[in-house]
Structure formats: structure tokens, C-alpha cells
Design a protein around this motif. Structure first.
Motif, PDB file in Angstrom:
ATOM      1  N   ALA A 268       1.086  -1.049  -0.051  1.00  0.00           N
ATOM      2  CA  ALA A 268      -0.189  -0.187  -0.237  1.00  0.00           C
ATOM      3  C   ALA A 268       0.955   0.960   0.217  1.00  0.00           C
ATOM      4  N   MET A 269       1.803   1.079   0.767  1.00  0.00           N
ATOM      5  CA  MET A 269       2.855   1.983   0.966  1.00  0.00           C
ATOM      6  C   MET A 269       3.896   2.481  -0.735  1.00  0.00           C
ATOM      7  N   ASN A 270       4.010   1.268  -1.240  1.00  0.00           N
ATOM      8  CA  ASN A 270       4.433   1.448  -2.588  1.00  0.00           C
ATOM      9  C   ASN A 270       3.802   2.041  -3.504  1.00  0.00           C
ATOM     10  N   GLN A 271       2.063   2.018  -3.574  1.00  0.00           N
ATOM     11  CA  GLN A 271       0.695   2.086  -4.415  1.00  0.00           C
ATOM     12  C   GLN A 271       1.144   3.692  -4.669  1.00  0.00           C
ATOM     13  N   ILE A 272       1.241   4.850  -3.288  1.00  0.00           N
ATOM     14  CA  ILE A 272       1.431   5.984  -3.281  1.00  0.00           C
ATOM     15  C   ILE A 272       3.102   6.603  -2.917  1.00  0.00           C
ATOM     16  N   GLY A 273       3.860   5.782  -3.862  1.00  0.00           N
ATOM     17  CA  GLY A 273       5.098   6.197  -3.748  1.00  0.00           C
ATOM     18  C   GLY A 273       5.561   6.095  -2.401  1.00  0.00           C
ATOM     19  N   LYS A 275       8.430   5.524  -0.504  1.00  0.00           N
ATOM     20  CA  LYS A 275       9.172   4.301  -0.299  1.00  0.00           C
ATOM     21  C   LYS A 275      10.049   4.155   0.545  1.00  0.00           C
ATOM     22  N   PRO A 276       9.807   4.558   1.756  1.00  0.00           N
ATOM     23  CA  PRO A 276      10.933   4.218   2.522  1.00  0.00           C
ATOM     24  C   PRO A 276      12.488   3.125   3.302  1.00  0.00           C
ATOM     25  N   LYS A 277      13.315   3.685   3.855  1.00  0.00           N
ATOM     26  CA  LYS A 277      13.838   2.166   4.277  1.00  0.00           C
ATOM     27  C   LYS A 277      12.853   1.124   5.768  1.00  0.00           C
ATOM     28  N   LEU A 278      13.250  -0.162   5.454  1.00  0.00           N
ATOM     29  CA  LEU A 278      12.014  -0.782   6.656  1.00  0.00           C
ATOM     30  C   LEU A 278      13.005  -1.669   6.919  1.00  0.00           C
ATOM     31  N   LEU A 279      11.817  -1.726   8.549  1.00  0.00           N
ATOM     32  CA  LEU A 279      12.491  -3.442   9.097  1.00  0.00           C
ATOM     33  C   LEU A 279      11.589  -4.130   9.622  1.00  0.00           C
ATOM     34  N   ALA A 280      11.501  -5.205   9.941  1.00  0.00           N
ATOM     35  CA  ALA A 280      10.229  -5.835  10.394  1.00  0.00           C
ATOM     36  C   ALA A 280      10.776  -7.406  11.058  1.00  0.00           C
ATOM     37  N   GLN A 281      10.031  -8.128  11.398  1.00  0.00           N
ATOM     38  CA  GLN A 281      10.450  -9.410  12.203  1.00  0.00           C
ATOM     39  C   GLN A 281      11.171  -9.967  11.073  1.00  0.00           C
ATOM     40  N   SER A 282      11.734 -11.031  12.332  1.00  0.00           N
ATOM     41  CA  SER A 282      12.605 -12.433  11.745  1.00  0.00           C
ATOM     42  C   SER A 282      11.392 -12.785  10.706  1.00  0.00           C
ATOM     43  N   ASP A 283       9.912 -13.426  11.008  1.00  0.00           N
ATOM     44  CA  ASP A 283       9.302 -13.950   9.976  1.00  0.00           C
ATOM     45  C   ASP A 283       9.016 -13.067   8.731  1.00  0.00           C
ATOM     46  N   ILE A 284       9.759 -12.302   8.581  1.00  0.00           N
ATOM     47  CA  ILE A 284       9.761 -12.174   6.358  1.00  0.00           C
ATOM     48  C   ILE A 284      10.874 -12.903   6.017  1.00  0.00           C
ATOM     49  N   THR A 285      11.704 -13.139   6.415  1.00  0.00           N
ATOM     50  CA  THR A 285      12.725 -13.801   5.884  1.00  0.00           C
ATOM     51  C   THR A 285      12.411 -15.885   6.065  1.00  0.00           C
ATOM     52  N   ASP A 286      11.030 -15.776   5.092  1.00  0.00           N
ATOM     53  CA  ASP A 286      10.941 -17.155   5.462  1.00  0.00           C
ATOM     54  C   ASP A 286      10.620 -16.850   3.517  1.00  0.00           C
ATOM     55  N   GLU A 287      10.925 -18.281   2.643  1.00  0.00           N
ATOM     56  CA  GLU A 287      11.014 -18.261   1.912  1.00  0.00           C
ATOM     57  C   GLU A 287       9.419 -18.103   0.781  1.00  0.00           C
ATOM     58  N   SER A 288       8.386 -18.358   1.303  1.00  0.00           N
ATOM     59  CA  SER A 288       7.669 -17.888   0.412  1.00  0.00           C
ATOM     60  C   SER A 288       6.505 -16.204   0.403  1.00  0.00           C
ATOM     61  N   PHE A 289       6.890 -15.932   2.158  1.00  0.00           N
ATOM     62  CA  PHE A 289       7.039 -14.161   1.513  1.00  0.00           C
ATOM     63  C   PHE A 289       7.571 -13.490   1.407  1.00  0.00           C
TER      64      PHE A 289
END
Length: 413
Positions: A268-273, A275-289
Motif C-alpha cells: 500500500a505504501m508503494n502504491q502511493i509512492g 518507499k522508506p527504509k524498512l525494518l520488520a520481524q524475523s518471520d519476513i525471512t521466510d521464502e514464501s513471503f
């Protein structure tokens, strides 16, 4: 494949005793929570509760989301858990018995999880709880676990309420979100020096703990959180959240929520242009994500609990190779989570002097430097229910998690 250090089924070795029997003084173990200081013991009740144990079978129970917003992590971890059980069962089982896990769908809902846990304990008659994914669902079952003294091994529920002596029947092997965000943001501030930060917070323990970790990392930096936007696991429209973040225009947005929600907020952020730097939890390293959102999260910083599959660690290479050969598919992070949960459970069962709940607790509390390869070595004790507390840092590059800082134990907790 050989499950590391687990398939020798000869005489049981009982570690030199560090297991709780009573209490003496009170102390603090995590974030100011008082705990009971326990003295060591050298034996366990071999005639105690042994439901779920027959001459041929050990029945374990797992409540985990198999449908709902965290269905993919729940099913992925269950598959990894079953993979480890299949291997040990094919090699003769544990103490001459086959190990079975009965999984109940808790839909990532605390009330449903409470019902599922009661069914597993009363209707299924399981010996212990093992594995499972999700924080609010597991935290909702903590009072029942404490009431019934049911051993619960390795839940992926990184709340600050888990892994503490207030819940002595729960044996935690994953760092909490406070440590995750403190370590990852501290590294990011040193390396990238963001000038401002906003936060997307899931309501509840998950978000509160991440916020505490962020504040720890910001302490003394002069930075404060510009805006905090709250989200729920069931939300589907994040346009207002994205717009509020863009209006603040922080250089860094930290997020903590279910992986699907994290991905949708970023989309949703990308759709409105924006694009900051990002930090999220360890779950995000999952290959399906990463296969779905990889381009949108390129460059994101993430803490890590599980070793990257590109690691040179022999046990990691062995797991990836054997899992791929056996299943026909490369493992995901969630498969590795379930596999690790099972390895710790199997090790404790093998080393138990008898298959009673008290002797399983004895074995767990005596576990020292148990190596799975996928997470730092696991150690419990009479006054410790946090088996590991080390966090690494990775960055998303070309759709993959690349380790940029190794696992490091969190100190001063």
C-alpha cells in the motif's frame, strides 16, 4: 539423514542435575518480572503423570493456526515438525516408541486455542505440548498450561511473557520481540543512520514488545517515533495506514504484524509512492513471503532467529539437502522452525529417565548446549526457561535474506 545427536537409542544419559524442586528467594529474569529462584535436584518422579504414553507410542499435542491469517506459517512449521518425527520414527523411535503429534487448528485466535488445548489434554490425552506458531493464541493458553503442569516445548510465540519463570512449564527456544527489535534497530542505526522513524504496530503483545525493543534501541539517540499506526491480523485495507505514514514521511518505517499484513502495508505504501527504509520481524525471512513481496522489500533489515540456509554450518546443509531430497521441495524458514522445535522435543524425550511429565521437565531443565545447527545451542536450567537469547541481523537482497550480522547473545536483559 541422521538427526543430530538424537538417533542413538542405547542407555539413557541423565545430565548432571540442574533441575528445579523448590523455591528460595525471588529475583528478576526478564524486563522486571519477578521469578522464583529454584534449587537443583538430581531426580524426578518416575511414577508421575504419563498420559499419552503406551508401550508403542508417545502422543504429543500441538495447537497452531492451520487456517486463518497465519495458516501458511502454521502449516509450514507442522510439516517441518512431522519431517523430524518421520526421521526419528524410521530409525526406531524414542525409547522404543513411535512419536506422534496431534495438531489442532487454533486459527491464530486465543479463545479457539484455549478450546484446542483443552481437547488435546482431555480428549486426546497428549503427553505434552510441542511446537506451534503464534503469540496471542499461545499466550491465551498459558493459564491452562500452568494449571495442569503440561510441559510445552519450543512454541514460536516471541512474547515477553514466554520464556520466564512465571510460566515454569514452558520451555522457550526463540528470542522475544523486545530483543529482536533492539538488536536489529541498533545495528541499522549504526550502519544506515536513519534521521526519523515511524512504526506499524499489531495490537497486543506482539506490537507492545516490539515497541519496547525499538525504544531501547532509540534510547540516547535523540530520535523518537514520529507516528505509530496500529493494525489487526484480519485487516485487508491498509490505504489509510499507508497515507498516514507517507504524511509523516519518516526515513525508516518499522513494522511488526503477521507476514501477510506486513506485506500488504508495504504494498500500500508503494502504491502511493512512499518507499522508506524498512525494518520488520524475523518471520519476513521466510521464502514464501519473499517470493511474493521480494521486490517491495528489497533492502529491508530483519532480525534472524534461524540460520540462513546458505550457511556453511554442516547441520544446516544436511537439513536443506535431506528435506529437499525427501519432500521434493526446498525448505522454508517455517519448515526449519518446526524441525527445530521437534529436535529439541525429541532430545528431551530421549534423555528423560522415565516417560512421565516430571521426568520430561527434568530432562529439559538439564539440557545444555544442545546443537540443532539451525538456531544457537539450547540450554535450560532450574532458573531458566529461555533456551536461547541470541539474535542475528539480515538484509533482503535479490529476494533472499543475507546475513549481515551473526547471532549474538543479548545481554543486560
Amino acid at each position: 539423514m541422521k538427526i543430530p545427536s538424537l538417533l542413538t537409542l542405547g542407555a539413557i544419559t541423565v545430565a548432571t542435575a540442574l533441575v528445579a524442586t523448590g523455591c528460595a528467594t525471588r529475583g528478576d529474569t526478564s524486563e522486571g518480572q519477578a521469578s522464583v529462584t529454584r534449587t537443583a535436584r538430581t531426580s524426578c518422579d518416575t511414577n508421575g503423570v504419563a498420559q499419552g504414553i503406551t508401550d508403542s507410542k508417545i502422543k504429543l499435542g500441538m495447537f497452531t493456526p492451520l487456517t486463518g491469517p497465519l495458516a501458511a506459517p502454521g502449516n509450514g512449521a507442522l510439516k517441518g515438525f512431522q519431517f523430524a518425527l518421520d526421521k526419528v520414527n524410521a530409525a526406531g523411535g524414542v525409547q522404543g516408541r513411535q512419536v506422534e503429534v496431534v495438531a489442532e487448528d487454533d486459527q491464530y485466535d486465543a479463545a479457539v486455542a484455549q478450546q484446542a488445548a483443552r481437547r488435546l489434554e482431555t480428549s486426546e490425552g497428549v503427553f505434552a505440548f510441542a511446537g506451534g506458531i503464534g503469540t496471542p493464541n499461545f499466550v491465551g493458553v498459558l493459564p491452562f498450561i500452568k494449571e495442569k503442569h503440561i510441559p510445552a516445548v519450543g512454541p514460536y510465540a516471541p512474547s515477553n511473557q514466554v520464556g520466564v519463570m512465571q510460566n515454569p512449564d514452558v520451555y522457550m527456544i526463540w528470542p522475544n520481540f523486545i530483543d529482536e527489535y533492539n538488536v536489529a534497530l541498533s545495528w541499522l542505526m549504526k550502519e544506515q543512520k536513519p534521521a526519523s522513524i515511524s512504526f506499524v504496530q499489531q495490537v497486543g503483545d506482539v506490537g507492545d514488545d516490539a515497541l519496547t525493543g525499538i525504544k531501547k534501541a532509540l534510547d540516547g539517540s535523540g530520535l523518537t517515533i514520529g507516528t505509530t499506526q496500529t493494525v489487526e491480523p484480519t485487516m485487508t485495507d491498509f490505504s489509510a495506514v499507508a497515507q498516514a505514514l507517507k504524511n509523516k514521511n519518516s526515513a525508516l518505517v518499522a513494522l511488526v504484524a503477521g507476514p501477510v499484513v506486513v506485506g500488504q502495508v508495504i504494498a500500500a505504501m508503494n502504491q502511493i509512492g512512499y518507499k522508506p527504509k524498512l525494518l520488520a520481524q524475523s518471520d519476513i525471512t521466510d521464502e514464501s513471503f519473499l517470493s511474493e513481496y521480494g521486490k517491495a522489500v528489497e533492502g529491508m533489515t530483519v532480525p534472524t532467529k534461524v540460520a540462513p540456509f546458505a550457511s556453511d554450518e554442516p547441520l544446516v546443509k544436511e537439513f536443506v539437502s535431506d528435506y529437499t531430497k525427501t519432500t521434493g521441495a526446498a525448505p522454508t524458514m517455517w519448515n526449519a522452525v518446526g524441525y527445530t522445535q521437534a529436535l529439541v522435543t525429541i532430545k528431551a524425550l530421549q534423555d528423560a529417565p522415565a516417560l512421565t511429565r516430571d521426568c520430561l521437565a527434568f530432562s529439559l531443565e538439564s539440557m545444555k548446549d544442545f546443537k540443532t545447527g539451525l538456531i544457537p545451542p539450547v540450554t535450560f536450567g532450574p532458573n531458566s526457561r529461555q533456551g536461547t537469547n541470541a539474535v542475528g541481523v539480515a538484509r533482503i537482497e535479490d529476494g533472499k535474506a543475507v546475513q549481515v550480522a551473526p547471532f549474538q547473545a543479548v545481554t543486560g536483559r
